[in-house]
Each structure stands twice: as structure tokens, then as C-alpha cells.
Design a protein around this motif. Sequence first.
Motif, short mmCIF file in Angstrom:
data_model
loop_
_atom_site.label_atom_id
_atom_site.label_comp_id
_atom_site.label_asym_id
_atom_site.label_seq_id
_atom_site.Cartn_x
_atom_site.Cartn_y
_atom_site.Cartn_z
N ASP A 83 -1.39 -22.83 -7.14
CA ASP A 83 -2.22 -23.38 -6.05
C ASP A 83 -2.16 -24.90 -6.04
OD1 ASP A 83 -3.02 -20.96 -5.04
OD2 ASP A 83 -4.93 -20.89 -6.11
N PHE B 288 -10.60 -28.72 -3.69
CA PHE B 288 -10.11 -27.70 -4.62
C PHE B 288 -9.33 -28.35 -5.76
CE2 PHE B 288 -7.13 -24.62 -6.24
CZ PHE B 288 -7.87 -23.45 -6.32
N LEU C 288 -7.22 -20.47 -3.90
CA LEU C 288 -7.02 -21.40 -2.78
C LEU C 288 -6.85 -20.64 -1.47
CD1 LEU C 288 -6.53 -24.24 -1.67
CD2 LEU C 288 -4.12 -23.96 -2.24
N TYR D 295 -8.20 -28.88 0.49
CA TYR D 295 -7.18 -29.06 -0.55
C TYR D 295 -7.64 -30.10 -1.58
CZ TYR D 295 -4.08 -26.73 2.82
OH TYR D 295 -3.51 -25.85 3.69
N SER E 63 -11.66 -30.11 -8.09
CA SER E 63 -12.42 -29.13 -8.86
C SER E 63 -11.62 -28.60 -10.04
CB SER E 63 -12.85 -27.97 -7.94
OG SER E 63 -13.36 -26.89 -8.69
N ARG E 64 -10.37 -28.22 -9.78
CA ARG E 64 -9.55 -27.68 -10.87
C ARG E 64 -9.16 -28.77 -11.86
NH1 ARG E 64 -11.97 -24.16 -8.96
NH2 ARG E 64 -11.15 -22.17 -8.26
N ILE F 54 -16.56 -24.05 -3.48
CA ILE F 54 -15.47 -24.11 -4.44
C ILE F 54 -15.98 -24.35 -5.86
CG2 ILE F 54 -13.47 -25.50 -5.13
CD1 ILE F 54 -12.84 -25.85 -2.15
N GLU G 86 -10.28 -19.24 -0.40
CA GLU G 86 -11.21 -20.25 0.10
C GLU G 86 -10.74 -20.81 1.44
OE1 GLU G 86 -13.96 -20.56 -1.04
OE2 GLU G 86 -13.95 -20.06 -3.16
#
Length: 745
Positions: free
Chosen positions: A400, A375, A326, A372, A378-379, A312, A329
Motif C-alpha cells: 500500500d 494513510f 488502503l 493517501y 499513519s503507517r 484511518i 479506506e
Amino acid sequence: MLSNILLYNQNVNESSFIEAYLPPGLPSMEEIIEYCEKYPRLLTLRDSPLKDLQDPLVSIHVIHDWYTTLASKYFQSQSTKVFDNWQQDLQASNTDDERFDLLLKTVDRLYSVYDRVHLALSMPWTEASPMTDPELKRLLKTAFDQIVISRIPHSFYLLNNRYASTIYMQHFEWPEDAATTGDPDVVLPALPCTNQYPYQGAQLTWILTQRLDDDLPELVQGPTMTDDQLDVQVAHVMRGCTNMDVDTGGGSDAIGTRSRHSLTLLSSHDSLEESGAMSPPSKFAEYCQKANTVKLAPQWKSLAEEWLHRQINHGPLADDWTEYILASELRRMQLTILPWLSHILTVSPTNTERSPWHEFLRAKIQLEHSLYAIFYESRCNSIFDILMTNYPSACPVFEDLKTIESIIQPPKSLKKSVKESLDARLLYRGASATDIIQQYLGCIRYLKVFDPTCQTLLAIQQQVESYMITYRKDTIEGVVEMIRNRDEYDLNENSDSPYVFSDSEVDDSLAIPMDEISQLERLQRKCHDLLAMLISLCGSIPQFIEGYQTQLAQALLMNVDYDTLPEEETLEILKTHFPENTLFACEIMLKDMTESKRLDTQIHEANNSTSDFLHGIIMSRHYWPEAYRESAKEDFDKLSLLPSVEEYGQEFSNLKGGNRKLEWLPEYGSVTLELEFENRTQEWTVKPPAAIVIRLFEKCPTLSMKQIMTATNFDAETTMESLNFWYKCQVLTLDVEGFYTIVEN
């Protein structure tokens, strides 16, 4: 023997009694194992060495304690030998293949130790025998785990995880471009181990790619569902599997789905029959089956989370804000890591305490939740860069994130991440108000996608408004500039239903304190009107109106052809946001321009001797900003900048009546001038002070600011503004001693 000893020691603790007074006639664990392997039926005969284990006069706890004590000593001695050999053989190993073979042999040896101790429990005892009691099996398992785990060297854990990771990389992981090409012919390189699962092939693939924790009761958590609850969720999911062609199409609403992908997953057992030899994944499954029994399985959760984090954060889609990553992945994880995990979670066929299928489903949900969270984090770490992406390109990211928040509760909220990123990278003195406001508009647009209730946006609005009102003096100027150039900043959204400021918002004396619920309700109405959101940044509506009126006056006075259509359009839009007559003064200013154009035309037609270079803007004194109501005419007259205005004024009096006269404000308005250089000629429309300042350089190419102020009698602010204008136009240069010089002759 045990019964006789027990009868004479009734007051002694049974466990310590067994430790201290074991009768000499009972066999050792090695003898028990040998009897079970060679003479299993001797155990039930009357003269069996273990006949006392079926004596009804002996407490079941005594028998269990005695057998567990024997087993523990056997575990200790045998595990010590196994790990001593491990250390020696590991040092002698030179390649990963040799080390992996050693790992498999070591687990096989420990499994053999565990299995041999359990031989006596599987013998044909009578139904009432204490040896058939499940509690004994639990005691042995606990003893084995405690003894073996305490002796496992760190090198074993490292190699165990490396072996599991190598198997995944070589036989389960997709190629780097598999997730980005969308190739419908991509076939998974490895198959899940399904010999213990009720579903196989395309049905299993369907289950792998569907959410099992959707529509759960309020108090039920996905990873902790009971077997019965999981069965209900699987049955519900299977009702959507209408054929064996697995449809993984969909968008952001179908988590874990992508383009149509026909795929049939066979069991690893089927692949063995085709190849005629045990494949590496099948060999791995057999290893994990034994490792699970002796509690030495690889640490699958930490390994899987490490791969997810790498994919990710550093994969080919790590910085892609424009696609629904999302889903991609999640699908990748469901069709690669989950098949690998199915091998990890295999158990011995004799193990009836656990359901491999339900354990696998719980692990599936657990890993999905881990994805989840990874991700989302990360964002959030890149949220500022995402917010700076031109709207609506990054909308998939926020959809997402919204999906994730509907499934799990992330450890760190997006609201907190946005606030921290804005404080660190946007809300500081070095950024211009226009830049801050423009990025704030992006926040508004994207956060509405993420949270239509505006709870997240409310916190961001309060943060940005507080900063702009408290620490910035250029906020109103920036807001007005963007509104007057609304097409450039895309501020025409929702123009059909504008937000109308109430009387209490327009008049500060009528302001009413609002609680958070009332503020949220107001924001839910206002957030769809970006122009209203900008006006709110000014803090006070009267201050915004004053700022707008000032910029409008500046723009009108610099207008050389009386064209007010763009300003009229802006004013009409603004009027829809306020109560009636709030912007009445601005309407009068625009009417003055229209009237000035008409009178100017009449004056020039009536008197041909009136200079063609002179055009007047006739202002209604009481409706223009106060700054434009006073004149410094004497300072401008002595510089002879203006042409003769007497004839222009006389014609105005003739048209309006003898008592109506013009009072000229020569420092305002605009001057169109032409500068001639050696190789070029260029025209500028500037404020009168700027024209006077550049005219001084005609005779003297180098001047200081002090010299200019003396010659013009201008204050420092006016002088600096004029010099900066010509400096930015690259007409003047400034040296280190503070002298301004014409760039060209």
C-alpha cells in the motif's frame, strides 16, 4: 447628467470623482431593486431613471464604479443587519435543530441580498450596455466577498461546519462494520447530487471508484488538471466500464476496489420525486448552492480530512497490518464522502463561470491525495510495530505504501520514519544483538517489498551496520549463533543462488572504496541472501570467520557423541559465500572430529581397561583457534577431575606410532555429570571449570567467589562464568553479601 459632469471633470480620477460628485438625480440601490422587481421594462425607456447607464458618452469604468459603490454600501448595511440578527437569534436557540434552521435562514438572507443586487444585471439591456459586461459581475462578486467575509462571526463558521458534519454523519457515513463485513448487499444510505453532472447511477459510481490521475503527462498534477484534461481522463476510465454492474473487485493494484458490489446510485432529484418532500441531503444541497454563491460553503476539505484521519487512525482497521486497508479506506471515502461533497459543490444554475462536474472531479482527486497522505503518515507512525510483525504478514502495508509513493510525494519518507523508529526503539544498549539482528532481518524482507531498487534499504543497512560495528561487542557472536541455528531464524531463503563475497571483501588489505551507486548495486545482489546480509553486519569478513571458528570449536568440544552433521551442513552453506579455501581451517576441525571418533572407538576396543567415561577429541593444533593450543593442566590435575588418561594415551601411541603422543587439555571439552538432590536427580553436560566449581559445594553448601577462586586457582572470568551457569540453572542462589548457596541439599 453623468455625461455632463464627466465633460467638465476630465482631469479628475474617475473613481474618486464618482464618489465625490454623484448627481442627486440618480436612484439608490433600494430604488434600483424596486424598479427591477416591479417595472423591469422601465429601465430601457428613454425617461427611465437609469437611462444614463446606457449613455455612450459615459465611460464604462465610471458606470461600473458607480454601481459597485452603490452595491458595496448596500452589502454593508444589509450584511450588518443579517449578522446582528444572527447573534441575537443564536443566543435564543436551545437545540441544534433550531440553530441549523437559523443557519439556513441566515445564508438565505445573504443570498437574497446578493441576488437582488444582481437583478439589474439580468434586465433586458441593450447588447452594448455596460450593465451586461461580465467585468461588472466580477467586481460585484469581489466587493460582496470582501464585505461579507469580514463581518462573519466565528460562531457562524463553527455552526456551518457542524451542520455539514451532522448531515454527513446522519445521511452519508457507513455503519462502523460496513467496511469490515464485506457484505455485498450493503447499500449506501445517501445518494450523490447528480443533477449538474453528465453521469449518473452506476456510471457515476464507476467514476467515483476509479483513479483519474493515472498515466498523466510528467508536468500535469491531478488536482490542477484543466477541464479538457479531466474529460480525457474520464473518457479513458469509462472505456473500462463495460456494464452497469459496478465491479469493485481487485487487490492492492486496484486502488479503491474491493469485493464485487452491485450498486446503482440515483440522483437526489429522483429520490425527491419518490418521497414527495425535500430530503435532508437535498435540503443541504440547496443550502450549499446558495452558500457557494455567497462564498459561505462549509470548509469541506478540513472536515473530510478530519473524518479520514479519524477513520484511518482510530477505525476498526486502524491496527490491521495483514490486509490491504488502503483499498478499503479509499473505497469507503469514494462512496461516502464524495457523495456528500457533491452536495457541497453544487452551484446556482445561473452560474456559468464554473463547471460543477469538473470542480467535483478536481476535489475528488484532491481528497484521494489527502487520504493517501493521511494513510502514509499513519503507517509511518506505527512503522516499528509493523516491521516487528512476522514476515510476510505485514506485506500488504508495504505494498500500500509503495502504491502511495507512486501517486504522491508524501511529506515524510518511509526511510526517515524507519531510521527514526530504529534509533528510538531498537538500536540501544539494552537490546541483545540477537534481538536487533532478528528485527533487522524483518526490515530487510519488508523493505524489499516496498522498494525493490533497495534505495530505502541502503540507508537502513548503513545505519544498522554502523551501530552494530561501532557500539556492540556481541555482534559477531549473535550473527554466528543465528547462522548456526538458521532454521530457527528462517535463514534458508534463496539458498540456490547465494551471494559470494569477493576477494576485496574477504581480505581487508584489498578493500576498495565504493561510491553510493556501487554500494547500491552490491546491495541489490546481496539483499536476496539474508545470510550474506548478516555476515556484513560483522564489518570485517576475517573477524566473522574468526568468530565463527571460535563458536564452532566451542560447539565441537561440547559434543559428547561426535555428531557433526549439523555443523557440516552449516559449513557447506557458508563455503558457498566465500572464495575457495577461505574456511579451510574449519574443514580441518570437522575432519578432526570424524578422525577422533574413529580413534576413540579403536582405543576402547583395543584396551578394555580404558575408562568408559573417557572419550578424547584429538585436535590438529595449528587449525584450531589459538585459545585452545595452551593448557593449564596442572590446575586441573590437582583437583582429580579426570580419570586416568595414561592407558588412553598409550593406546593412541600404539595406533599412530611410538613417536606420536597426546598432550591433554583438560580445561576444554565437556563433562557429563549427575547431581543428586533430595527429591530428584538431574544430568548436565558442562564445561570442565563448571564441573569443578559445583563439585566444591559438595562439601561446603555456601561459598563466596573469592573462596572458589582460591580453591581452583581459576581467574575471575572463568569463575564468574561457571557460577552464572549454575545460577541460571537454579542450582545456586546468590545472597546480598555475595555468597552462593546450593538451592537444595
